[in-house]
Structure formats: structure tokens, C-alpha cells
Design a protein around this motif. Structure first.
Motif, PDB file in Angstrom:
ATOM      1  N   ILE A  98      26.159  44.377   8.389  1.00  0.00           N
ATOM      2  CA  ILE A  98      26.444  44.511   9.825  1.00  0.00           C
ATOM      3  C   ILE A  98      26.880  43.153  10.358  1.00  0.00           C
ATOM      4  O   ILE A  98      26.221  42.136  10.138  1.00  0.00           O
ATOM      5  CB  ILE A  98      25.222  45.030  10.592  1.00  0.00           C
ATOM      6  N   GLN A  99      27.987  43.150  11.066  1.00  0.00           N
ATOM      7  CA  GLN A  99      28.502  41.931  11.689  1.00  0.00           C
ATOM      8  C   GLN A  99      28.286  42.028  13.189  1.00  0.00           C
ATOM      9  O   GLN A  99      28.680  42.996  13.824  1.00  0.00           O
ATOM     10  CB  GLN A  99      29.989  41.756  11.386  1.00  0.00           C
ATOM     11  N   GLU A 136      34.867  52.266   9.608  1.00  0.00           N
ATOM     12  CA  GLU A 136      34.048  51.294  10.313  1.00  0.00           C
ATOM     13  C   GLU A 136      33.404  51.972  11.506  1.00  0.00           C
ATOM     14  O   GLU A 136      34.078  52.628  12.292  1.00  0.00           O
ATOM     15  CB  GLU A 136      34.912  50.112  10.759  1.00  0.00           C
ATOM     16  N   SER A 137      32.119  51.830  11.630  1.00  0.00           N
ATOM     17  CA  SER A 137      31.418  52.299  12.820  1.00  0.00           C
ATOM     18  C   SER A 137      31.122  51.104  13.712  1.00  0.00           C
ATOM     19  O   SER A 137      30.868  50.000  13.225  1.00  0.00           O
ATOM     20  CB  SER A 137      30.130  53.032  12.444  1.00  0.00           C
ATOM     21  N   ARG A 138      31.145  51.349  15.001  1.00  0.00           N
ATOM     22  CA  ARG A 138      31.004  50.251  15.963  1.00  0.00           C
ATOM     23  C   ARG A 138      29.935  50.589  16.987  1.00  0.00           C
ATOM     24  O   ARG A 138      29.782  51.749  17.396  1.00  0.00           O
ATOM     25  CB  ARG A 138      32.340  49.966  16.664  1.00  0.00           C
ATOM     26  N   LEU A 139      29.240  49.559  17.430  1.00  0.00           N
ATOM     27  CA  LEU A 139      28.169  49.701  18.415  1.00  0.00           C
ATOM     28  C   LEU A 139      28.235  48.536  19.395  1.00  0.00           C
ATOM     29  O   LEU A 139      28.373  47.382  18.988  1.00  0.00           O
ATOM     30  CB  LEU A 139      26.799  49.728  17.719  1.00  0.00           C
ATOM     31  N   VAL A 140      28.174  48.840  20.687  1.00  0.00           N
ATOM     32  CA  VAL A 140      28.109  47.829  21.741  1.00  0.00           C
ATOM     33  C   VAL A 140      26.863  48.110  22.566  1.00  0.00           C
ATOM     34  O   VAL A 140      26.638  49.252  22.996  1.00  0.00           O
ATOM     35  CB  VAL A 140      29.362  47.841  22.631  1.00  0.00           C
ATOM     36  N   VAL A 141      26.052  47.089  22.792  1.00  0.00           N
ATOM     37  CA  VAL A 141      24.806  47.228  23.534  1.00  0.00           C
ATOM     38  C   VAL A 141      24.803  46.233  24.684  1.00  0.00           C
ATOM     39  O   VAL A 141      25.059  45.033  24.472  1.00  0.00           O
ATOM     40  CB  VAL A 141      23.579  46.998  22.623  1.00  0.00           C
ATOM     41  N   PHE A 142      24.510  46.720  25.893  1.00  0.00           N
ATOM     42  CA  PHE A 142      24.340  45.878  27.073  1.00  0.00           C
ATOM     43  C   PHE A 142      22.936  46.098  27.614  1.00  0.00           C
ATOM     44  O   PHE A 142      22.439  47.239  27.645  1.00  0.00           O
ATOM     45  CB  PHE A 142      25.362  46.212  28.165  1.00  0.00           C
ATOM     46  N   GLY A 143      22.307  45.047  28.075  1.00  0.00           N
ATOM     47  CA  GLY A 143      20.992  45.157  28.684  1.00  0.00           C
ATOM     48  C   GLY A 143      21.055  45.458  30.152  1.00  0.00           C
ATOM     49  O   GLY A 143      20.148  45.078  30.919  1.00  0.00           O
ATOM     50  N   THR A 167      29.586  45.785  14.172  1.00  0.00           N
ATOM     51  CA  THR A 167      30.402  46.643  13.314  1.00  0.00           C
ATOM     52  C   THR A 167      29.712  46.828  11.979  1.00  0.00           C
ATOM     53  O   THR A 167      28.965  45.949  11.520  1.00  0.00           O
ATOM     54  CB  THR A 167      31.798  46.035  13.086  1.00  0.00           C
ATOM     55  N   ARG A 168      29.969  47.979  11.346  1.00  0.00           N
ATOM     56  CA  ARG A 168      29.417  48.267  10.028  1.00  0.00           C
ATOM     57  C   ARG A 168      30.464  49.001   9.208  1.00  0.00           C
ATOM     58  O   ARG A 168      30.980  50.040   9.636  1.00  0.00           O
ATOM     59  CB  ARG A 168      28.149  49.112  10.140  1.00  0.00           C
ATOM     60  N   LYS A 169      30.800  48.459   8.057  1.00  0.00           N
ATOM     61  CA  LYS A 169      31.773  49.076   7.164  1.00  0.00           C
ATOM     62  C   LYS A 169      31.126  50.245   6.430  1.00  0.00           C
ATOM     63  O   LYS A 169      30.009  50.139   5.944  1.00  0.00           O
ATOM     64  CB  LYS A 169      32.308  48.063   6.160  1.00  0.00           C
TER      65      LYS A 169
END
Length: 575
Positions: free
Chosen positions: A371-372, A488-495, A415-417
Motif C-alpha cells: 500500500i502506498q 489498482e484500488s484507491r482509497l481517500v480518507v478525510f477526517g 493505492t493498492r496494486k
């Protein structure tokens, strides 16, 4: 007495040269054809002029005189200046250099507009059906045209060219249409109060040039922000996505227990109540098969997403992000102002722009193989910002035993390949055996290591790796076809989720953060990620009657009187 010499008439044959040249030049200019007849006059005329100049130089040796040399120098200098001016004008037309000195860059296209026009896959043309060419509108269209030769525009009078007006279905003056191939779309209608908008034109360009249909789903049912009007709604964010060509639909996982296969991104905007375990598992399965997820989680809420976040090495801190630097602009200490952005496509063009997040929680990141992660939003260092643990205190003060020093991370992109499979997105049915992607197994837990999160306050550790993560569910069929390119799966997290709500979305860069996040998640590489075009700011000064009177008296009475007194004082000192 001077000797009177007899005049030689043949000397006047010189005037025959200019005469013949002018006859041939006039004939060619009038007829528009430089054929045999004009050349038959021009060539002998030029020959006579050259012969006369050579003969005169041999007789009088005028080139050796000082006056001739001075005149020649003057002619050469004049010709050199003309050549230099001509070259400057040629370079100015060929290579234009424009400098916009206005504060808000009113005469410069936004980076998103420039990149979009430069990457146009085919020619587009703007048709403005109006008799008057507004200078402001024309300047905007010329700015677009300077970016690419594939962008053209034309003003059309519907009365003089009714055929074109009928083809577009023009109903009134001022309508602006965009045409590309066989596609036509209305951009807007112009009038005295509404001029051509860069925002509308750029959005229409994106919609017309992007033929794919992309769907973004917003999770509902857990106290998330409503999509339509109402308290804390995100209708402006939904409208922004719609203008960029997205189809926005609500999603209730309690009914389906699976994210639709056509979802390019799923948004969880401010869930206040916990999700069911089956809903969390559906989101995990969606990410495992190459999905994209945007999580906006507010402080003092627990949507029960910890199992999903732990797989990606993300932990939500329960403390409140405090930033005391916002007091000068009217924002309280619980609304951190962000000017430090990560090196990521979502925020690459933000520079030192401002975005703010009312009531936000910090995010801690730990290293997970495969995971990057890239921090997107960073608060200012301590003592300007810290994570406050005592939320009941009326006066926020840093406690070294409980609080966490800044800078704090308020947003992160990950991101995760994933290895490619023959069936990228399986569709489960009641008659088939459940896929390993939708059945929790111990193999999946072993393939995705769970990070160890420190419970003591500490500065988040930010790492980025490129090691491939084993697939959550691997079958022999997928192993045989591993030659396909990885997904590639992608994730964005905001608090924080307040920055995308109505009223706050259009302030500063808040809307850009949200729209760029969804665009990056959807992996729509043909859509540029940059700052959206902005409308010109109203710089008018509104004065009250008393202020206008003071300004009038100061300019007509005080300033002249001050100048007169200054002059009188200087005269008296010199007297």
C-alpha cells in the motif's frame, strides 16, 4: 565665363526605367496576374535603372564623396531599424507572450481549462448566436483558442444565417452552442447581466469529449449528508460532479449488500451511525476487486469502519484538530486552515491556496506492505496546531500529557496494486457458489497484514512502498491469466466532511479538494486534475452617504488646501 555645353537629350532616357517599371507593376496589380505582359515592362525598366546607376557612378565617382558615405550610412541604419522592427513584430505574432497582472488572474484560463483544451481528442467549435460581439466574451474564447488549434469559435447572426440557427434549434439571441463531430450541446444563454462563463464552457467540453458514463454512489442510511437540499446537504458537491459528467446515485448497502458493478467510486460523507458488519464487508470486497472509496469521517463519530481502515494502515484519532492561526480571518481554533498540501495529483496545483475544515480529526498512517500512502492535508506545526483531547474545556490549551503536537494529517490518499483477473468484477447470483471475494476467510486476513497501531500519542509515521500485495482471493483460473496488467484500488480518507457541505463547498479550495478526490478515485485519466475555473470576484466598493461626502470633501478641499499650504511654507522658507 563658364563654358556653355550643349545638353545631351539621351541623358533623360533614365526616366524611361521608372516609367516602364510602374507600367508593368500597375498592370500586374490591377489584373491580379503577374504574367508575361507585366514582366515585359518591369524587367526592361529595372535594367535601365541599374544601367543608369552604374554609368553615373563611373562618370562622377559619387560613392567616394563624404556626403554619399553619410547618406549611405543613414540608409543602412534606417533599413536595419526597419528590419529589426519587422522581426520583432513577426516574433510577436508568431510567439505571443501574455502577462496577467490582475490579482485573481481574470484574463488567464484556469489550469484545468488549459489542460483540457490542449488534450482535445478532436476539433470542437463554439457557435455564439448573437449580433454583438462582447469584448469580454471574445477575449475568453480567444484564450481558449490560444491553447489548441482544435478549438474554434464563430459569431453568427440568426437572422442573416437562418439555416445554421435552425440546425442548432436556436430560440433567442445570445445562445451559445458547443459542437464536436455530430454532437451539439447548449452551453448557456448570454444577456446583459450574464456573460460567457469559463466554468460552464469547461464543464461542457468535458461532457462532450468524454463518451464514457461514470457513476458515483453516495452511501445513505447512517446519518450521512443528504444529496438534495436541506440542513448540512451536499447538493453543491453533487452538482459539481454532475457538471463534470458524473451520474450520482444514492446507495443503500443494507438492501443490496454489494456495491454495484458500474460504480467508479463510492463516497461515505459524514456517516454518524455505525455500519452493519455486512455493509463494511461489502465495502471491503468492493476495494478488493479494484474499487475506489472516499471516506469523510467527522470527529466524535464511529461508523464502525475500523476493520477496513486497519487493512490500509489508517487510524482515526479521536482528538480534535486545533489551529489557532485561523482567528485572524474569522475562523475559530476548531477550523484548521490548510496551506500545506502533499505531492499528489489531487493537490498538485494548489500551491499555497487555502482550504479549511471545521471540526476535523487527525489521521495516523502506518506502513502496510503493498500500500502506498500520500498525505494530502497537513496543518501548521506546533504551537499553531495540535490535537486536543479535552473537548469540554472552554479554553483550548496544549496538554503535553494528552495532546498531540502538530503538524497533523487531516487527509490521506492510498493505492493498492491488485493482480488482474479474467473476471474483473464478479456478479454473484443465488444459484452459484459464493465467490471467495464475498466470503470472509482466514486466507484473506493472512494476505493483508494488519498494522500495529501505537496507542500512545506520537507523530504519525509516513511511509510509501511499492511491493505488490497478494490478491485477497486467488484461484487457479486467475493464476493462469496473471499476464494481464494489474488493477489498482484507491482509497481517500478525510477526517472531516463539513468542507463538502453547501455554503462551505464553494469557499476557497474546499470544492476542489472534493472534486479532485472523486476524479482521481474514478481513475478517469482523460480528465485533468487541477483547480476548477473561478468566477471573477466583485471588487466594487460600496460607500455610504457619509463616506461618499468625506471622500468628496477630501479630494476637492482637503488635498488642494494641503498642497497650497505646503507651497506657501516652502515659499516662506526661501524668502
Amino acid at each position: 565665363m563658364k563654358k556653355i555645353t550643349k545638353k545631351q537629350p539621351w541623358k533623360y532616357l533614365f526616366w524611361l526605367g521608372p516609367f516602364l517599371f510602374m507600367v508593368g507593376f500597375t498592370a500586374g496589380l490591377v489584373s491580379g496576374s503577374w504574367g508575361l505582359l507585366p514582366l515585359a515592362f518591369m524587367i526592361p525598366g529595372i535594367a535601365v535603372i541599374i544601367f543608369w546607376v552604374v554609368w553615373q557612378s563611373q562618370q562622377s565617382r559619387w560613392w567616394a564623396s563624404r556626403s554619399t558615405q553619410a547618406g549611405t550610412n543613414a540608409v543602412v541604419a534606417t533599413l536595419a531599424i526597419l528590419v529589426i522592427l519587422g522581426l520583432i513584430n513577426f516574433l510577436g505574432v508568431r510567439y505571443q507572450l501574455r502577462q496577467d497582472l490582475t490579482e485573481t488572474q481574470l484574463f488567464t484560463l484556469a489550469p484545468e481549462s488549459q489542460e483540457l483544451v490542449r488534450r482535445l481528442p478532436q476539433s470542437v467549435k463554439i457557435w455564439v448566436f448573437d449580433t454583438n460581439q462582447n469584448p469580454q466574451d471574445r477575449e475568453l474564447l480567444e484564450n481558449y483558442q490560444r491553447q489548441s488549434s482544435k478549438f474554434q469559435f464563430e459569431y453568427v447572426d440568426p437572422q442573416s444565417r437562418p439555416g445554421i440557427a435552425e440546425k442548432f434549434g436556436v430560440k433567442e439571441y445570445g445562445e451559445v452552442y458547443l459542437e464536436s463531430g455530430n454532437k451539439r450541446q447548449l452551453v448557456q444563454s448570454l444577456n446583459v447581466n450574464e456573460r460567457l462563463s469559463e466554468i460552464k464552457l469547461t464543464n461542457r467540453l468535458q461532457q462532450l469529449t468524454n463518451s464514457t458514463v461514470v457513476k458515483a454512489y453516495f452511501l445513505q442510511g447512517h446519518g450521512e449528508h443528504p444529496l438534495t437540499g436541506g440542513e448540512s446537504a451536499i447538493s453543491q458537491a453533487v452538482q459539481g460532479l454532475t457538471e463534470k459528467g458524473y451520474t450520482v446515485e444514492p446507495l443503500n448497502l443494507a438492501d443490496k449488500l454489494q456495491v454495484p458493478n458500474d460504480a467508479v467510486a463510492v463516497v461515505v460523507a459524514g456517516a454518524k451511525r455505525g455500519l452493519f458488519d455486512a455493509e463494511v464487508k461489502a465495502l471491503q470486497n468492493y476495494l478488493n476487486r479494484g474499487g475506489n472509496l472516499l471516506l469523510m469521517i467527522d470527529p466524535d463519530t464511529d461508523p464502525k469502519l475500523s476493520p477496513l481502515l486497519q487493512e490500509w494502515g489508517v487510524r482515526l484519532d479521536n482528538r480534535l484538530a486545533v489551529d489557532v492561526s485561523g482567528a485572524g480571518v474569522g475562523l475559530g481554533p476548531a477550523a484548521p486552515i490548510i496551506t500545506d498540501y502533499g505531492q499528489h495529483p489531487i493537490t498538485k496545483d494548489f500551491g499555497k491556496g487555502i482550504s479549511f475544515y471545521r471540526l476535523a480529526r487527525p489521521i495516523e498512517i502506518t506502513s502496510v506492505a503493498g500500500i502506498q500512502s500520500t498525505p494530502l492535508l497537513q496543518t501548521k506545526p506546533y504551537p499553531n496546531s495540535w490535537a486536543e483531547s479535552d473537548l469540554q474545556s472552554e479554553k483550548l490549551e496544549f496538554n503535553p500529557d494528552k495532546d498531540l503536537k502538530g503538524p497533523l494529517t487531516l487527509g490521506v490518499a492510498l493505492t493498492r496494486k491488485l493482480p488482474a483477473t479474467s473476471n474483473p468484477i464478479p456478479t454473484p447470483t443465488a444459484a452459484t457458489t459464493p465467490s471467495p471475494l464475498t466470503t470472509p476467510t482466514t486466507t484473506q486476513n493472512q494476505a493483508t497484514p494488519t498494522p500495529t497501531v501505537a496507542t500512545s500519542p506520537a507523530t504519525p509515521t509516513l511511509t510509501a512502498t511499492t511491493t505488490s500485495l497478494p490478491s485477497p482471493a486467488t484461484t487457479p483460473a486467475t493464476e493462469e491469466k496473471s499476464e494481464q496488467s494489474p488493477k489498482e484500488s484507491r482509497l481517500v480518507v478525510f477526517g472531516n466532511s463539513d468542507f463538502a457541505t453547501d455554503g462551505v463547498f464553494q469557499q476557497q479550495l474546499n470544492g476542489d479538494v472534493f472534486l479532485n478526490s472523486v476524479t482521481w478515485l474514478s481513475q478517469q485519466d482523460q480528465q485533468p486534475l487541477s483547480i476548477r475555473p473561478k468566477e471573477p470576484k466583485n471588487r466594487r466598493i460600496t460607500l455610504s452617504t457619509s463616506q461618499a461626502n468625506v471622500l468628496t470633501l477630501s479630494s476637492l478641499l482637503v488635498l488642494p488646501l494641503l498642497g497650497f499650504l505646503t507651497a506657501a511654507f516652502i515659499w516662506w522658507r526661501r524668502r
